[in-house]
Motif scaffolding. Structure first.
Motif, short mmCIF file in Angstrom:
data_model
loop_
_atom_site.label_atom_id
_atom_site.label_comp_id
_atom_site.label_asym_id
_atom_site.label_seq_id
_atom_site.Cartn_x
_atom_site.Cartn_y
_atom_site.Cartn_z
N PHE A 3 45.96 44.30 49.36
CA PHE A 3 44.57 44.31 49.86
C PHE A 3 44.42 45.12 51.14
O PHE A 3 43.36 45.11 51.76
CB PHE A 3 44.07 42.87 50.02
N ASN A 4 45.47 45.84 51.52
CA ASN A 4 45.38 46.69 52.71
C ASN A 4 45.09 48.15 52.39
O ASN A 4 45.20 49.01 53.26
CB ASN A 4 46.70 46.59 53.50
N TYR A 5 44.70 48.39 51.13
CA TYR A 5 44.42 49.77 50.70
C TYR A 5 42.92 50.00 50.59
O TYR A 5 42.18 49.07 50.27
CB TYR A 5 45.13 50.06 49.37
N PRO A 6 42.45 51.23 50.84
CA PRO A 6 41.01 51.52 50.82
C PRO A 6 40.44 51.64 49.39
O PRO A 6 41.19 51.84 48.44
CB PRO A 6 40.90 52.87 51.54
N THR A 7 39.12 51.46 49.28
CA THR A 7 38.44 51.58 47.98
C THR A 7 37.34 52.63 48.13
O THR A 7 36.17 52.30 48.25
CB THR A 7 37.80 50.23 47.58
N PRO A 8 37.71 53.94 48.13
CA PRO A 8 36.74 55.01 48.42
C PRO A 8 35.70 55.26 47.33
O PRO A 8 34.63 55.79 47.61
CB PRO A 8 37.62 56.26 48.62
N THR A 9 35.99 54.90 46.06
CA THR A 9 35.00 55.20 45.01
C THR A 9 34.75 53.96 44.13
O THR A 9 35.54 52.99 44.17
CB THR A 9 35.51 56.32 44.06
N TRP A 10 33.72 54.03 43.30
CA TRP A 10 33.42 52.93 42.37
C TRP A 10 34.58 52.74 41.39
O TRP A 10 34.89 51.61 41.00
CB TRP A 10 32.12 53.22 41.61
N ALA A 11 35.29 53.81 41.06
CA ALA A 11 36.40 53.70 40.09
C ALA A 11 37.50 52.78 40.62
O ALA A 11 38.26 52.19 39.84
CB ALA A 11 36.98 55.09 39.81
#
Ligand code: 3HC
Length: 311
Positions: free
Chosen positions: A110-118
Protein backbone atom coordinates in the motif's frame (compact mmCIF):
# COMPACT_ATOMS: atom_id res chain seq x y z
CA UNK A 1 6.07 -30.96 34.51
CA UNK A 2 3.97 -29.28 31.90
CA UNK A 3 1.00 -27.38 33.31
CA UNK A 4 -2.42 -28.80 32.47
CA UNK A 5 -3.01 -25.78 30.22
CA UNK A 6 0.18 -26.42 28.26
CA UNK A 7 -0.74 -30.11 27.83
CA UNK A 8 -4.20 -29.09 26.63
CA UNK A 9 -2.75 -26.52 24.22
CA UNK A 10 -0.23 -28.97 22.76
CA UNK A 11 -2.95 -31.63 22.38
CA UNK A 12 -5.26 -29.17 20.61
CA UNK A 13 -2.52 -28.06 18.19
CA UNK A 14 -1.50 -31.69 17.65
CA UNK A 15 -5.12 -32.56 16.78
CA UNK A 16 -5.29 -29.50 14.48
CA UNK A 17 -7.99 -28.08 16.81
CA UNK A 18 -9.07 -24.52 17.55
CA UNK A 19 -7.64 -22.35 20.35
CA UNK A 20 -10.25 -19.95 21.75
CA UNK A 21 -9.69 -16.70 23.73
CA UNK A 22 -10.36 -18.29 27.13
CA UNK A 23 -7.98 -21.25 26.50
CA UNK A 24 -4.48 -21.30 27.99
CA UNK A 25 -1.87 -20.37 25.38
CA UNK A 26 1.92 -19.84 25.38
CA UNK A 27 2.94 -16.14 25.63
CA UNK A 28 4.74 -16.50 22.27
CA UNK A 29 1.56 -17.76 20.59
CA UNK A 30 -0.38 -14.78 21.95
CA UNK A 31 2.36 -12.34 20.91
CA UNK A 32 2.75 -13.59 17.34
CA UNK A 33 -1.03 -13.54 16.84
CA UNK A 34 -1.25 -9.95 18.13
CA UNK A 35 1.65 -9.09 15.79
CA UNK A 36 0.15 -10.74 12.70
CA UNK A 37 -3.54 -9.89 13.23
CA UNK A 38 -2.89 -6.23 14.12
CA UNK A 39 -0.60 -5.83 11.07
CA UNK A 40 -3.26 -7.47 8.93
CA UNK A 41 -5.86 -5.03 10.28
CA UNK A 42 -3.52 -2.04 9.71
CA UNK A 43 -3.04 -3.26 6.12
CA UNK A 44 -6.78 -3.22 5.50
CA UNK A 45 -7.16 0.31 6.89
CA UNK A 46 -4.15 1.77 5.04
CA UNK A 47 -5.30 -0.16 1.94
CA UNK A 48 -8.35 2.13 1.79
CA UNK A 49 -6.16 5.10 0.79
CA UNK A 50 -4.92 4.11 -2.70
CA UNK A 51 -8.48 3.28 -3.85
CA UNK A 52 -10.21 6.02 -1.82
CA UNK A 53 -8.34 8.57 -3.93
CA UNK A 54 -10.21 7.36 -7.05
CA UNK A 55 -13.79 7.26 -5.71
CA UNK A 56 -14.44 10.89 -6.78
CA UNK A 57 -12.69 10.31 -10.12
CA UNK A 58 -14.22 6.98 -11.18
CA UNK A 59 -15.13 6.97 -14.91
CA UNK A 60 -18.80 6.00 -14.36
CA UNK A 61 -21.43 5.78 -11.65
CA UNK A 62 -21.22 1.96 -11.79
CA UNK A 63 -17.44 2.01 -11.23
CA UNK A 64 -17.84 4.61 -8.46
CA UNK A 65 -20.39 2.54 -6.54
CA UNK A 66 -18.33 -0.66 -6.91
CA UNK A 67 -15.18 1.10 -5.67
CA UNK A 68 -17.11 2.68 -2.78
CA UNK A 69 -18.38 -0.78 -1.77
CA UNK A 70 -14.87 -2.23 -1.95
CA UNK A 71 -13.31 0.53 0.20
CA UNK A 72 -16.10 0.15 2.75
CA UNK A 73 -15.41 -3.63 2.78
CA UNK A 74 -11.73 -2.94 3.55
CA UNK A 75 -12.77 -0.81 6.54
CA UNK A 76 -14.97 -3.67 7.73
CA UNK A 77 -12.12 -6.18 7.32
CA UNK A 78 -9.99 -3.90 9.48
CA UNK A 79 -12.66 -3.81 12.19
CA UNK A 80 -13.15 -7.63 12.21
CA UNK A 81 -9.37 -8.06 12.52
CA UNK A 82 -8.89 -5.40 15.23
CA UNK A 83 -11.71 -7.12 17.16
CA UNK A 84 -10.01 -10.52 16.73
CA UNK A 85 -6.72 -9.03 18.00
CA UNK A 86 -8.50 -7.47 21.00
CA UNK A 87 -9.56 -10.95 22.21
CA UNK A 88 -5.82 -11.47 22.90
CA UNK A 89 -5.59 -8.60 25.40
CA UNK A 90 -4.39 -5.70 23.23
CA UNK A 91 -6.70 -2.64 23.04
CA UNK A 92 -7.95 -0.83 19.91
CA UNK A 93 -6.35 2.41 21.16
CA UNK A 94 -2.93 0.73 21.57
CA UNK A 95 -3.07 -0.69 18.04
CA UNK A 96 -4.29 2.58 16.51
CA UNK A 97 -1.54 4.50 18.36
CA UNK A 98 1.13 2.09 17.03
CA UNK A 99 -0.09 2.68 13.47
CA UNK A 100 -0.32 6.46 13.92
CA UNK A 101 3.12 6.56 15.63
CA UNK A 102 4.65 4.57 12.76
CA UNK A 103 5.84 1.72 15.00
CA UNK A 104 3.41 -0.84 13.54
CA UNK A 105 3.90 -2.63 10.22
CA UNK A 106 1.32 -2.82 7.47
CA UNK A 107 1.59 -4.54 4.08
CA UNK A 108 4.31 -3.07 1.85
CA UNK A 109 1.94 -3.09 -1.12
CA UNK A 110 0.00 0.00 0.00
CA UNK A 111 3.03 2.29 -0.25
CA UNK A 112 2.86 2.46 -4.05
CA UNK A 113 1.15 5.25 -6.06
CA UNK A 114 -2.04 4.86 -8.13
CA UNK A 115 -1.50 7.35 -11.03
CA UNK A 116 -4.27 6.08 -13.36
CA UNK A 117 -7.73 4.47 -13.24
CA UNK A 118 -6.14 1.23 -14.53
CA UNK A 119 -4.37 0.96 -11.15
CA UNK A 120 -7.80 0.23 -9.65
CA UNK A 121 -7.99 -2.79 -11.95
CA UNK A 122 -4.43 -3.91 -11.22
CA UNK A 123 -5.00 -3.59 -7.46
CA UNK A 124 -8.20 -5.67 -7.58
CA UNK A 125 -6.73 -8.34 -9.85
CA UNK A 126 -3.19 -8.54 -8.39
CA UNK A 127 -3.33 -7.22 -4.81
CA UNK A 128 -6.69 -8.74 -3.85
CA UNK A 129 -5.78 -11.84 -5.87
CA UNK A 130 -2.59 -12.23 -3.80
CA UNK A 131 -4.55 -11.51 -0.63
CA UNK A 132 -6.96 -14.36 -1.49
CA UNK A 133 -4.06 -16.83 -1.95
CA UNK A 134 -2.73 -15.75 1.43
CA UNK A 135 -6.05 -15.53 3.27
CA UNK A 136 -7.85 -18.74 2.24
CA UNK A 137 -5.42 -20.93 4.25
CA UNK A 138 -5.77 -18.45 7.16
CA UNK A 139 -9.45 -19.50 7.42
CA UNK A 140 -8.00 -22.65 9.05
CA UNK A 141 -5.68 -20.76 11.43
CA UNK A 142 -5.60 -22.46 14.84
CA UNK A 143 -6.77 -19.30 16.63
CA UNK A 144 -10.60 -19.30 16.41
CA UNK A 145 -11.38 -15.56 16.18
CA UNK A 146 -8.76 -15.10 13.40
CA UNK A 147 -9.88 -18.07 11.29
CA UNK A 148 -13.56 -17.10 11.58
CA UNK A 149 -12.84 -13.45 10.61
CA UNK A 150 -11.04 -14.78 7.52
CA UNK A 151 -14.07 -16.75 6.29
CA UNK A 152 -16.16 -13.58 5.94
CA UNK A 153 -13.23 -11.57 4.55
CA UNK A 154 -12.44 -14.18 1.86
CA UNK A 155 -16.04 -14.11 0.59
CA UNK A 156 -15.84 -10.33 0.04
CA UNK A 157 -12.27 -10.53 -1.32
CA UNK A 158 -13.37 -12.67 -4.30
CA UNK A 159 -15.72 -9.85 -5.38
CA UNK A 160 -12.75 -7.43 -5.05
CA UNK A 161 -10.56 -9.60 -7.27
CA UNK A 162 -13.27 -10.12 -9.92
CA UNK A 163 -14.14 -6.45 -10.26
CA UNK A 164 -10.44 -5.65 -10.73
CA UNK A 165 -10.11 -8.30 -13.44
CA UNK A 166 -13.20 -6.87 -15.14
CA UNK A 167 -11.80 -3.30 -15.12
CA UNK A 168 -8.62 -4.53 -16.86
CA UNK A 169 -10.60 -6.66 -19.33
CA UNK A 170 -12.74 -3.64 -20.28
CA UNK A 171 -9.62 -1.50 -20.81
CA UNK A 172 -7.91 -4.23 -22.85
CA UNK A 173 -10.94 -4.28 -25.16
CA UNK A 174 -10.72 -0.49 -25.56
CA UNK A 175 -8.48 1.97 -27.42
CA UNK A 176 -4.72 1.58 -27.77
CA UNK A 177 -4.27 4.22 -25.05
CA UNK A 178 -6.54 2.24 -22.69
CA UNK A 179 -4.66 -0.98 -23.48
CA UNK A 180 -1.33 0.75 -22.78
CA UNK A 181 -2.70 2.21 -19.51
CA UNK A 182 -3.74 -1.29 -18.37
CA UNK A 183 -0.37 -2.82 -19.30
CA UNK A 184 1.50 0.01 -17.50
CA UNK A 185 -0.55 -0.62 -14.34
CA UNK A 186 0.19 -4.38 -14.47
CA UNK A 187 3.89 -3.54 -14.91
CA UNK A 188 3.75 -1.30 -11.81
CA UNK A 189 1.88 -3.73 -9.52
CA UNK A 190 3.15 -7.19 -10.54
CA UNK A 191 6.44 -7.40 -8.60
CA UNK A 192 5.17 -5.52 -5.48
CA UNK A 193 2.21 -7.97 -5.33
CA UNK A 194 4.68 -10.90 -5.20
CA UNK A 195 6.39 -9.21 -2.24
CA UNK A 196 3.09 -9.26 -0.30
CA UNK A 197 3.76 -12.95 0.45
CA UNK A 198 6.80 -12.02 2.53
CA UNK A 199 10.54 -12.72 2.22
CA UNK A 200 11.90 -15.98 0.76
CA UNK A 201 11.44 -19.00 3.03
CA UNK A 202 15.15 -19.08 3.91
CA UNK A 203 14.85 -15.48 5.14
CA UNK A 204 11.54 -15.76 7.03
CA UNK A 205 12.23 -15.71 10.80
CA UNK A 206 8.58 -16.23 11.85
CA UNK A 207 7.55 -19.01 9.47
CA UNK A 208 8.81 -22.12 11.29
CA UNK A 209 7.10 -21.28 14.60
CA UNK A 210 4.01 -19.94 12.85
CA UNK A 211 3.65 -23.20 10.92
CA UNK A 212 4.28 -25.32 14.05
CA UNK A 213 1.35 -23.49 15.67
CA UNK A 214 -0.94 -23.98 12.61
CA UNK A 215 -1.16 -20.23 12.06
CA UNK A 216 0.72 -20.27 8.76
CA UNK A 217 -0.37 -23.32 6.72
CA UNK A 218 1.89 -22.83 3.69
CA UNK A 219 5.26 -21.12 3.38
CA UNK A 220 5.71 -17.67 1.79
CA UNK A 221 7.32 -19.15 -1.35
CA UNK A 222 4.67 -21.89 -1.76
CA UNK A 223 1.84 -19.31 -1.71
CA UNK A 224 3.79 -16.94 -3.98
CA UNK A 225 4.29 -19.77 -6.49
CA UNK A 226 0.59 -20.73 -6.28
CA UNK A 227 -0.35 -17.09 -7.01
CA UNK A 228 1.93 -16.77 -10.07
CA UNK A 229 0.72 -20.09 -11.52
CA UNK A 230 -2.87 -18.84 -11.09
CA UNK A 231 -2.05 -15.49 -12.77
CA UNK A 232 -0.50 -16.80 -15.99
CA UNK A 233 -3.71 -18.13 -17.63
CA UNK A 234 -5.68 -15.09 -16.39
CA UNK A 235 -3.09 -12.74 -17.96
CA UNK A 236 -3.55 -14.64 -21.23
CA UNK A 237 -7.33 -14.06 -21.11
CA UNK A 238 -6.72 -10.35 -20.41
CA UNK A 239 -4.10 -10.09 -23.14
CA UNK A 240 -1.63 -8.42 -20.75
CA UNK A 241 2.02 -9.42 -20.43
CA UNK A 242 3.37 -10.22 -16.94
CA UNK A 243 6.58 -8.16 -16.66
CA UNK A 244 8.91 -11.09 -15.91
CA UNK A 245 11.02 -12.14 -18.94
CA UNK A 246 12.21 -15.23 -17.01
CA UNK A 247 8.67 -16.55 -16.42
CA UNK A 248 8.41 -20.00 -17.99
CA UNK A 249 6.54 -23.24 -17.43
CA UNK A 250 8.61 -25.96 -15.76
CA UNK A 251 7.59 -29.40 -17.04
CA UNK A 252 9.01 -31.19 -14.00
CA UNK A 253 7.27 -29.12 -11.32
CA UNK A 254 4.15 -28.21 -13.33
CA UNK A 255 4.63 -24.68 -11.97
CA UNK A 256 5.99 -21.48 -13.50
CA UNK A 257 9.62 -20.60 -12.76
CA UNK A 258 9.91 -16.88 -12.07
CA UNK A 259 12.69 -14.30 -12.28
CA UNK A 260 14.53 -12.81 -9.31
CA UNK A 261 12.48 -10.54 -6.99
CA UNK A 262 14.19 -7.27 -5.97
CA UNK A 263 14.46 -7.91 -2.20
CA UNK A 264 16.38 -4.66 -1.78
CA UNK A 265 13.22 -2.81 -2.82
CA UNK A 266 11.22 -4.97 -0.37
CA UNK A 267 13.52 -4.11 2.56
CA UNK A 268 13.58 -0.43 1.58
CA UNK A 269 9.76 -0.30 1.66
CA UNK A 270 9.67 -2.18 4.99
CA UNK A 271 12.18 0.32 6.38
CA UNK A 272 9.70 3.10 5.58
CA UNK A 273 11.54 4.34 2.47
CA UNK A 274 8.94 3.24 -0.11
CA UNK A 275 7.35 5.72 -2.56
CA UNK A 276 4.46 6.76 -0.27
CA UNK A 277 5.15 5.43 3.26
CA UNK A 278 5.33 8.91 4.83
CA UNK A 279 2.18 10.13 3.10
CA UNK A 280 0.17 7.03 4.04
CA UNK A 281 1.08 7.38 7.72
CA UNK A 282 0.49 11.15 7.72
CA UNK A 283 -2.95 10.65 6.14
CA UNK A 284 -3.85 8.08 8.84
CA UNK A 285 -2.54 10.39 11.59
CA UNK A 286 -4.55 13.35 10.22
CA UNK A 287 -7.72 11.24 10.05
CA UNK A 288 -7.17 10.13 13.65
CA UNK A 289 -6.71 13.69 14.90
CA UNK A 290 -9.49 15.21 12.81
CA UNK A 291 -11.84 12.44 13.93
CA UNK A 292 -11.07 12.77 17.66
CA UNK A 293 -14.14 14.99 18.25
CA UNK A 294 -16.42 12.26 16.81
CA UNK A 295 -15.01 9.63 19.18
CA UNK A 296 -15.28 12.04 22.15
CA UNK A 297 -18.88 12.96 21.26
CA UNK A 298 -19.86 9.30 20.87
CA UNK A 299 -18.23 8.44 24.22
CA UNK A 300 -19.93 11.40 25.97
CA UNK A 301 -23.29 10.40 24.49
CA UNK A 302 -22.80 6.79 25.59
CA UNK A 303 -21.82 7.93 29.10
CA UNK A 304 -24.91 10.16 29.35
CA UNK A 305 -27.15 7.32 28.17
CA UNK A 306 -25.72 4.79 30.60
CA UNK A 307 -25.91 7.35 33.48
CA UNK A 308 -29.59 7.91 32.66
CA UNK A 309 -30.17 4.14 32.50
CA UNK A 310 -28.45 3.70 35.89
CA UNK A 311 -30.45 6.54 37.53
N1 3HC B 1 4.79 -6.03 4.12
C1 3HC B 1 5.21 -5.64 5.34
N2 3HC B 1 5.88 -6.45 6.21
C2 3HC B 1 6.09 -7.71 5.79
C3 3HC B 1 5.67 -8.20 4.54
C4 3HC B 1 4.99 -7.29 3.69
N3 3HC B 1 4.57 -7.65 2.47
N4 3HC B 1 6.04 -9.50 4.43
C5 3HC B 1 6.68 -9.81 5.58
N5 3HC B 1 6.71 -8.74 6.39
C6 3HC B 1 7.39 -8.65 7.69
C7 3HC B 1 6.75 -9.58 8.72
O1 3HC B 1 5.70 -8.91 9.39
C8 3HC B 1 7.96 -9.85 9.62
O2 3HC B 1 8.20 -8.71 10.44
P1 3HC B 1 7.74 -8.69 11.98
O3 3HC B 1 8.33 -9.92 12.63
O4 3HC B 1 8.27 -7.39 12.51
O5 3HC B 1 6.23 -8.74 11.94
C9 3HC B 1 9.14 -9.88 8.66
O6 3HC B 1 8.73 -9.15 7.50
C10 3HC B 1 9.59 -11.28 8.28
O7 3HC B 1 8.55 -11.92 7.58
P2 3HC B 1 8.05 -13.38 8.01
O8 3HC B 1 7.76 -14.16 6.78
O9 3HC B 1 9.00 -13.97 9.02
O10 3HC B 1 6.71 -12.97 8.81
P3 3HC B 1 5.31 -13.75 8.85
O11 3HC B 1 5.49 -15.18 9.22
O12 3HC B 1 4.43 -12.91 9.69
O13 3HC B 1 4.79 -13.73 7.31
C11 3HC B 1 2.96 -12.61 6.19
C12 3HC B 1 4.42 -12.50 6.70
C13 3HC B 1 2.89 -13.68 5.11
C14 3HC B 1 2.53 -11.24 5.61
C15 3HC B 1 2.06 -13.01 7.37
O14 3HC B 1 2.24 -12.08 8.40
C16 3HC B 1 0.57 -13.03 7.00
O15 3HC B 1 0.10 -13.97 6.38
N6 3HC B 1 -0.16 -12.00 7.46
C17 3HC B 1 -1.60 -11.96 7.26
C18 3HC B 1 -1.93 -11.51 5.88
C19 3HC B 1 -1.67 -10.02 5.70
O16 3HC B 1 -1.26 -9.30 6.58
N7 3HC B 1 -1.94 -9.58 4.49
C20 3HC B 1 -1.80 -8.17 4.16
C21 3HC B 1 -2.08 -8.05 2.69
S1 3HC B 1 -3.11 -6.74 2.38
C22 3HC B 1 -4.65 -7.34 2.65
O17 3HC B 1 -4.85 -8.47 3.03
C23 3HC B 1 -5.78 -6.41 2.37
C24 3HC B 1 -6.55 -6.96 1.19
O18 3HC B 1 -7.87 -6.46 1.30
C25 3HC B 1 -5.93 -6.52 -0.11
Amino acid sequence: GESDGEAMFDALIEADGRIEPRDWMPEGYRRTLIRQISQHAHSEIIGMQPEGAWITRAPSLKRKSILLAKVQDEAGHGLYLYSAAQTLGVTRDEMTQQLVDGTARYSSIFNYPTPTWADMGAIGWLVDGAAICNQVPLCRASYGPYGRAMVRICKEESFHQRQGFEILLTLMQGTDEQRQMAQDAVNRWYWPSLMMFGPPDDDSPNSAQSMAWNIKRFSNDVLRQRFVSMLVPQAAVLGVTLPDPDLRFNDETGEYDMGEIDWTEFHEVLAGRGPLNTMRRQHRRDAHEEGAWVREAAAAYAAKKSAKAAA
